[in-house]
Each structure stands twice: as C-alpha cells, then as structure tokens.
Design an enzyme around this catalytic site. Sequence first.
Site, PDB file in Angstrom:
ATOM      1  N   LYS A   1       0.845  -1.201   0.000  1.00 48.54           N
ATOM      2  CA  LYS A   1       0.000   0.000   0.000  1.00 48.54           C
ATOM      3  C   LYS A   1       0.881   1.253   0.000  1.00 48.54           C
ATOM      4  O   LYS A   1       0.572   2.236  -0.680  1.00 48.54           O
ATOM      5  CB  LYS A   1      -0.930  -0.009   1.222  1.00 48.54           C
ATOM      6  CG  LYS A   1      -2.050  -1.052   1.089  1.00 48.54           C
ATOM      7  CD  LYS A   1      -2.823  -1.261   2.389  1.00 48.54           C
ATOM      8  CE  LYS A   1      -3.872  -2.363   2.244  1.00 48.54           C
ATOM      9  NZ  LYS A   1      -4.554  -2.703   3.494  1.00 48.54           N
TER      10      LYS A   1
ATOM     11  N   GLN B   1      -4.545  -1.149   9.770  1.00 51.38           N
ATOM     12  CA  GLN B   1      -4.437  -2.463   9.128  1.00 51.38           C
ATOM     13  C   GLN B   1      -5.049  -3.534  10.039  1.00 51.38           C
ATOM     14  O   GLN B   1      -4.685  -3.650  11.206  1.00 51.38           O
ATOM     15  CB  GLN B   1      -2.956  -2.775   8.833  1.00 51.38           C
ATOM     16  CG  GLN B   1      -2.728  -4.093   8.124  1.00 51.38           C
ATOM     17  CD  GLN B   1      -3.331  -4.126   6.709  1.00 51.38           C
ATOM     18  OE1 GLN B   1      -3.230  -3.166   5.961  1.00 51.38           O
ATOM     19  NE2 GLN B   1      -3.975  -5.230   6.366  1.00 51.38           N
TER      20      GLN B   1
ATOM     21  N   ASP C   1     -10.831   3.320   4.298  1.00 53.68           N
ATOM     22  CA  ASP C   1     -11.160   1.896   4.141  1.00 53.68           C
ATOM     23  C   ASP C   1     -12.675   1.709   3.993  1.00 53.68           C
ATOM     24  O   ASP C   1     -13.142   0.630   3.663  1.00 53.68           O
ATOM     25  CB  ASP C   1     -10.680   1.112   5.374  1.00 53.68           C
ATOM     26  CG  ASP C   1      -9.546   0.165   5.017  1.00 53.68           C
ATOM     27  OD1 ASP C   1      -9.298  -0.036   3.811  1.00 53.68           O
ATOM     28  OD2 ASP C   1      -8.915  -0.368   5.940  1.00 53.68           O
TER      29      ASP C   1
END
Length: 280
Positions: A52, A96, A119
Amino acid sequence: MAMIIDGKQLAADTRVQIAEQVRALKSRGIVPGLAVILVGDDPASHSYVRMKEQDCEEVGIASFDHRRSAGITQDELNALIDSCNEDHAVHGILVQLPLPSHLDEEAALARISAEKDVDGLHPMNLGSLVRGIEAPRACTPWGVMKMLERYSVELEGKRAVVIGRSSIVGKPQALMLLESNATVTVCHSRTVDLPGICREADILIAAVGRPKMIDADYVKPGAVVIDVGINRTAEGMVGDVDFAAVEPLASAITPVPGGVGPMTRAMLLANTVAAASRST
Ligand code: NAP
C-alpha cells in the site's frame, strides 16, 4: 473459455488516473496524505502495508507510517488515531486489520474520523451505503464493482449471489450490487444447499476464505465469477474458487492473484484522493 478479468491491469490503469488527480491537487497546494497504522508482527499485514505504501509513492500520495508493537494498549491506539484525526497533512487513515486480539477493532474503526475513513469501514460510512448516501466505500467490494463496470457486466435485473456476510466484504458487496439493481442473495456458513443457490447466479462472488471451495458444482454455465478469497496454502496463494474447474464454465472470471486484490489497493488510493479533494 472465460474472459479473464485482469485486476492487475485495471488497477494499474486506475493508478495512472489517480496520479493525474494527485498532480492536479498538488498544483493547488494540496498533498494527499495517508496515515497507515500497523500493530504487531503479522507477516501478511506487513506485506500488505508495504504494498500500500509503494502504491502511495507511485501516485504521489504522502504516506505516514505508524508501526506499533503488539503490546500497545487500546488507550495508546486511540491516542494515535486521535492524533492522525487532528493532523491536517493526513486525509486518510488506515488501521491495518486484523488487530491483536486484546484490541477492540470495532472501537478503533469507529474512532477514525468518518471523513478520513478511506477503508470505508466506519459505521457511519457503512450506514451511508445502506442509505444510498455518497461516502467513502469499502475498498474490496467497491473494487469488485469497478471491475464489473470496466468489463461491462450487466447487473440490472440479474441474479447475484454473494457468499460471505462480513462487514468488510460480503454485506457491503451485497448492498452495492443492490444499488446497481441486481437481485441479490447473500449466503453464509448456515446456508442450506449452497451449491444449488450459487447455480442460480448470473454473477457469483465468493468471499469465504476457504481454498478452492467453489468448484464446477456451484457455477451456472455462462456466469461471471468473482473470487475475493485470499488463502495462503502450501501451493501458494489461492482463491476461494477452483479456477481450473470453473474457468471452462464461466463467461468471465477473476484470477487469484491478480484479480480483486490489486483493485482493493487501488480503491484505497481513490478514497484517499477523494478525501483530500473534500478537505479543500
Ligand atoms: P470472514 O470475515 O471470515 O467471513 C467469511 C464469510 O464466509 C462468513 O460470512 C462465513 O459465514 C462464510 N463462510 C465460511 N465458511 C463457509 C462455508 N463453508 N459455506 C458458506 N459460507 C461460509 O472473511 P472476510 O474478511 O469476509 O474475507 C473473506 C475472504 O476474502 C478471505 O479469504 C480474505 O482473505 C479475503 N479478502 C480478500 C480481500 C482482497 O483484497 N482480495 C480483501 C478482504 C478479504 P458465517 O458468517 O456464517 O460465519
């Protein structure tokens, strides 16, 4: 022979477009910034975060790396999220997952400011999806929708079956398909006659986490099959779909790797740039 839906290529094309948007923002003095919070030593999480951050670098997004040991307390994690919420250089925050088991994932996701939730997993943003209000979209199902759109897969009036009902993939996926006027069935571990229901699908989306579970018995000839699964096995990374068995039946299919995964990452970049644009 099925058409292969090339998520890797589509993600690369998407990154080119995003890099252009980043350049336009920078010309107005805005540098899109993504804060990445990584807790613990899970090797898969470390590898995802590395990819990422590489993606960010490629398109010109600034990434701010916050790594913490697995022993961090909830209060310390909350304080870190708060500081990212307050930081004007940060437009998007990624925690994460999974977090170590002593930490409350739901509390962490809800702590992120909804505008910086790139997200798309904040309860408010998932709620906006239910209500049909524009908001950051969950990256994986949104990436799937972009793939279907790019490959001109018709959804209106079609039967879509989603296997899996997680808040990260299955549920938002079903809502997005519904929004596109598909007739949607959501299956899970208690579903009776899963193969029979799956065989009704014009579009079959597997988000289960069981290597190669979906074989020819689950697929109607001509169906579009999207494999969200990522399973690390002795033979390497495989999806939830038995590709060799299903590909001859399907009209289009995503490979693993090189399917949904790269598009998930591309949508994170898209959400970050959108958040930066909104911040002006
Ligand atoms: P999850 O939270 O574990 O959910 C799995 C879902 O599958 C649950 O709803 C579960 O049903 C259902 N299920 C499990 N066994 C089943 C069975 N035998 N028959 C029918 N349904 C069954 O997983 P997730 O986070 O949604 O992820 C699913 C998969 O996608 C995993 O392989 C994950 O690694 C992958 N993934 C990939 C990406 C990407 O970018 N490509 C992103 C996220 C996740 P119950 O609800 O009844 O337990």
